[in-house]
Design an enzyme around this catalytic site. Structure first.
Site, PDB file in Angstrom:
ATOM      1  N   TRP A 203      14.999  -4.188  -0.625  1.00  0.00           N
ATOM      2  CA  TRP A 203      15.376  -3.650  -1.903  1.00  0.00           C
ATOM      3  C   TRP A 203      14.283  -2.610  -2.644  1.00  0.00           C
ATOM      4  O   TRP A 203      13.199  -2.955  -2.183  1.00  0.00           O
ATOM      5  CB  TRP A 203      15.979  -4.500  -3.213  1.00  0.00           C
ATOM      6  CG  TRP A 203      15.098  -5.519  -3.778  1.00  0.00           C
ATOM      7  CD1 TRP A 203      14.676  -6.661  -3.032  1.00  0.00           C
ATOM      8  CD2 TRP A 203      13.930  -5.187  -4.948  1.00  0.00           C
ATOM      9  NE1 TRP A 203      13.431  -7.387  -3.966  1.00  0.00           N
ATOM     10  CE2 TRP A 203      13.084  -6.137  -5.044  1.00  0.00           C
ATOM     11  CE3 TRP A 203      13.883  -4.156  -5.588  1.00  0.00           C
ATOM     12  CZ2 TRP A 203      12.219  -6.530  -5.949  1.00  0.00           C
ATOM     13  CZ3 TRP A 203      12.662  -4.305  -6.719  1.00  0.00           C
ATOM     14  CH2 TRP A 203      11.997  -5.492  -6.902  1.00  0.00           C
TER      15      TRP A 203
ATOM     16  N   GLU B  64       2.290  -8.276 -13.251  1.00  0.00           N
ATOM     17  CA  GLU B  64       2.606  -7.408 -11.926  1.00  0.00           C
ATOM     18  C   GLU B  64       1.753  -6.274 -11.586  1.00  0.00           C
ATOM     19  O   GLU B  64       1.479  -6.058 -10.729  1.00  0.00           O
ATOM     20  CB  GLU B  64       3.895  -7.127 -11.821  1.00  0.00           C
ATOM     21  CG  GLU B  64       5.024  -8.275 -11.823  1.00  0.00           C
ATOM     22  CD  GLU B  64       4.794  -9.086 -10.631  1.00  0.00           C
ATOM     23  OE1 GLU B  64       4.758  -8.505  -9.702  1.00  0.00           O
ATOM     24  OE2 GLU B  64       5.756 -10.402 -10.578  1.00  0.00           O
TER      25      GLU B  64
ATOM     26  N   GLU C 284       4.727  -6.760  -3.458  1.00  0.00           N
ATOM     27  CA  GLU C 284       4.529  -7.016  -4.636  1.00  0.00           C
ATOM     28  C   GLU C 284       4.741  -5.734  -5.655  1.00  0.00           C
ATOM     29  O   GLU C 284       5.133  -5.477  -6.808  1.00  0.00           O
ATOM     30  CB  GLU C 284       3.136  -7.717  -5.057  1.00  0.00           C
ATOM     31  CG  GLU C 284       3.198  -9.115  -4.609  1.00  0.00           C
ATOM     32  CD  GLU C 284       3.888  -9.922  -5.588  1.00  0.00           C
ATOM     33  OE1 GLU C 284       4.255  -9.612  -6.672  1.00  0.00           O
ATOM     34  OE2 GLU C 284       4.349 -11.052  -5.419  1.00  0.00           O
TER      35      GLU C 284
ATOM     36  N   HIS D  13       7.460  -4.645  -7.867  1.00  0.00           N
ATOM     37  CA  HIS D  13       7.881  -5.348  -9.175  1.00  0.00           C
ATOM     38  C   HIS D  13       7.550  -4.956 -10.239  1.00  0.00           C
ATOM     39  O   HIS D  13       8.138  -4.612 -11.336  1.00  0.00           O
ATOM     40  CB  HIS D  13       7.088  -7.135  -9.039  1.00  0.00           C
ATOM     41  CG  HIS D  13       7.753  -7.817  -7.853  1.00  0.00           C
ATOM     42  ND1 HIS D  13       7.089  -8.993  -7.472  1.00  0.00           N
ATOM     43  CD2 HIS D  13       8.505  -7.411  -7.014  1.00  0.00           C
ATOM     44  CE1 HIS D  13       7.608  -9.619  -6.490  1.00  0.00           C
ATOM     45  NE2 HIS D  13       8.552  -8.636  -6.037  1.00  0.00           N
TER      46      HIS D  13
ATOM     47  N   GLU E  76       2.783 -18.196  -7.234  1.00  0.00           N
ATOM     48  CA  GLU E  76       4.043 -17.255  -6.797  1.00  0.00           C
ATOM     49  C   GLU E  76       5.122 -18.371  -7.299  1.00  0.00           C
ATOM     50  O   GLU E  76       6.166 -17.602  -7.573  1.00  0.00           O
ATOM     51  CB  GLU E  76       4.102 -17.255  -5.494  1.00  0.00           C
ATOM     52  CG  GLU E  76       2.936 -16.301  -4.730  1.00  0.00           C
ATOM     53  CD  GLU E  76       3.477 -14.685  -4.953  1.00  0.00           C
ATOM     54  OE1 GLU E  76       4.254 -14.669  -5.376  1.00  0.00           O
ATOM     55  OE2 GLU E  76       2.703 -13.846  -4.359  1.00  0.00           O
TER      56      GLU E  76
ATOM     57  N   THR F 174       5.702 -17.453 -11.093  1.00  0.00           N
ATOM     58  CA  THR F 174       6.159 -16.283 -11.394  1.00  0.00           C
ATOM     59  C   THR F 174       7.953 -16.273 -10.937  1.00  0.00           C
ATOM     60  O   THR F 174       8.533 -15.799 -11.819  1.00  0.00           O
ATOM     61  CB  THR F 174       5.707 -15.066 -10.848  1.00  0.00           C
ATOM     62  OG1 THR F 174       5.421 -15.513  -9.298  1.00  0.00           O
ATOM     63  CG2 THR F 174       3.983 -14.907 -11.301  1.00  0.00           C
TER      64      THR F 174
ATOM     65  N   GLU G 247       9.360 -13.617  -5.149  1.00  0.00           N
ATOM     66  CA  GLU G 247       8.048 -14.541  -5.530  1.00  0.00           C
ATOM     67  C   GLU G 247       8.446 -15.862  -4.552  1.00  0.00           C
ATOM     68  O   GLU G 247       7.384 -16.637  -4.182  1.00  0.00           O
ATOM     69  CB  GLU G 247       8.310 -14.822  -6.865  1.00  0.00           C
ATOM     70  CG  GLU G 247       8.148 -13.654  -7.725  1.00  0.00           C
ATOM     71  CD  GLU G 247       6.940 -12.939  -7.767  1.00  0.00           C
ATOM     72  OE1 GLU G 247       6.188 -13.112  -6.842  1.00  0.00           O
ATOM     73  OE2 GLU G 247       6.730 -11.752  -8.721  1.00  0.00           O
TER      74      GLU G 247
HETATM   75 FE   LIG Z   1       4.281 -12.804  -6.568  1.00  0.00          FE
HETATM   76 FE   LIG Z   2       5.262 -10.169  -8.286  1.00  0.00          FE
END
Ligand SMILES: [Fe+2]
Ligand SMILES: [Fe+2]
Length: 331
Positions: A33, A76, A113, A116, A166, A169, A199
């Protein structure tokens, strides 16, 4: 005599498997995505209507919610700090050509990452519920300040940290998503849920790295794990400051918000630790040094010790007024 660098040897021993880890735990760029999938399409004739709807829906969400969203977004957005930190870890070498498996992992993980902060930032901007300039100042401070997560350049400690972080989050994005959905904000709900999914994959990868290290160097890994838990896993949010504030001053207030909302609590910390202890099968690990045996003992008893402490903890109900969010009622 040159002292043997065991950590480097262990990282080199595992490195040939990193390609497999990437196939199992990351998603190809063309298939994953992107922020645009969840945001109004600026090319569409409906763009302005879609934004109107997004802004209407976001009015249902209260002060604590937005403070948590802002802190999650800033955390993030501090990605440059994490990437720089990881690239510096023993055995992760970006200078040995592009073929060093570990540096490839760090780049690919960073690339996942990066979406995010991107999607959350755009959403916050469009929602109109937060003071973007204050949010941006805090982000710039966090990156400029940098932070010491207590892992040094040690891959063992760094991978304990990332295994833990991780999953933390994952929990907080998931809960924020559920709250948004409950308040009728389907789009934001979906967005946070899909971030939580990323995550989780990352968590599964890092815990696998640690499992492999346990296979190579059980005593060293056990000692590193215990050391990290003794120091406590410090969240990046620990170092937040608002404009004009000094480093770390925003954390306690944010943490109270997150506790009040139940998006990330002391209980979650304990649950994460229990999960790690059980996945790494601490009690089944053989051939430990005396010191590592003691470390294992400490780790196995730690969840119930923390449980007793957390039952005595209290969180203030009164609200601190962050500059990030105008007071607009509470959830
Ligand atoms: Fe992460
Ligand atoms: Fe993240």
């Amino acid at each position: 005599m040159v002292k043997k660098n065991i950590r480097l040897e262990v990282m080199q021993a595992i490195e040939p498997k990193v390609g497999e880890f990437m196939d199992s735990f990351l998603i190809p760029i063309e298939d994953i995505w992107q922020p645009s999938d969840f945001l109004p399409d600026p090319k569409s004739d409906n763009f302005l209507n879609d934004i109107e709807q997004l802004r209407e829906e976001s009015k249902e969400l209260g002060y604590d919610f937005w403070v948590t969203m802002v802190a999650d977004t800033i955390t993030e957005e501090a990605l440059p700090t994490y990437e720089a930190w990881l690239m510096d870890v023993e055995g992760i070498n970006q200078h040995e050509g592009k073929e060093n498996g570990w540096s490839k992992w760090v780049r690919a993980w960073t690339a996942e990452e990066n979406r995010h902060g991107d999607v959350l930032n755009k959403y916050l901007y469009l929602s109109g519920r937060v003071n973007m300039r204050e949010v941006e100042i805090t982000t710039q401070h966090l990156i400029a300040d940098g932070f010491d997560i207590g892992t040094d350049r040690d891959p063992y400690k760094n991978f304990v940290y990332t295994s833990f972080q991780e999953l933390a989050t994952n929990i907080s994005h998931k809960r924020v998503g559920q709250m948004a959905k409950k308040k009728g904000n389907a789009l934001l709900g979906k967005m946070c849920t899909i971030i939580a999914g990323d995550e989780m994959r990352h968590h599964l990868a890092y815990r696998e790295f640690v499992k492999h290290i346990f296979g190579e160097d059980p005593s060293g890994m056990m000692l590193a794990f215990a050391d990290m838990m003794k120091k406590k896993i410090v969240m990046p949010a620990h170092f937040l400051r608002e404009s004009g504030g000094s480093i770390g001053t925003a954390f306690e207030n944010f943490s109270n918000c997150a506790q009040r909302l139940g998006v990330y609590t002391a209980q979650d910390y304990i649950e994460i630790l229990k999960k790690l202890n059980s996945y790494w099968q601490l009690d089944a690990i053989r051939e430990l040094s005396d010191e590592a045996e003691k470390a294992r003992d400490y780790l196995i008893k730690l969840p119930s010790r923390l449980q007793r402490i957390s039952e005595r903890m209290a969180f203030p109900e009164d609200q601190y007024q962050f500059k990030w969010v105008e007071a607009n009622g509470t959830l």
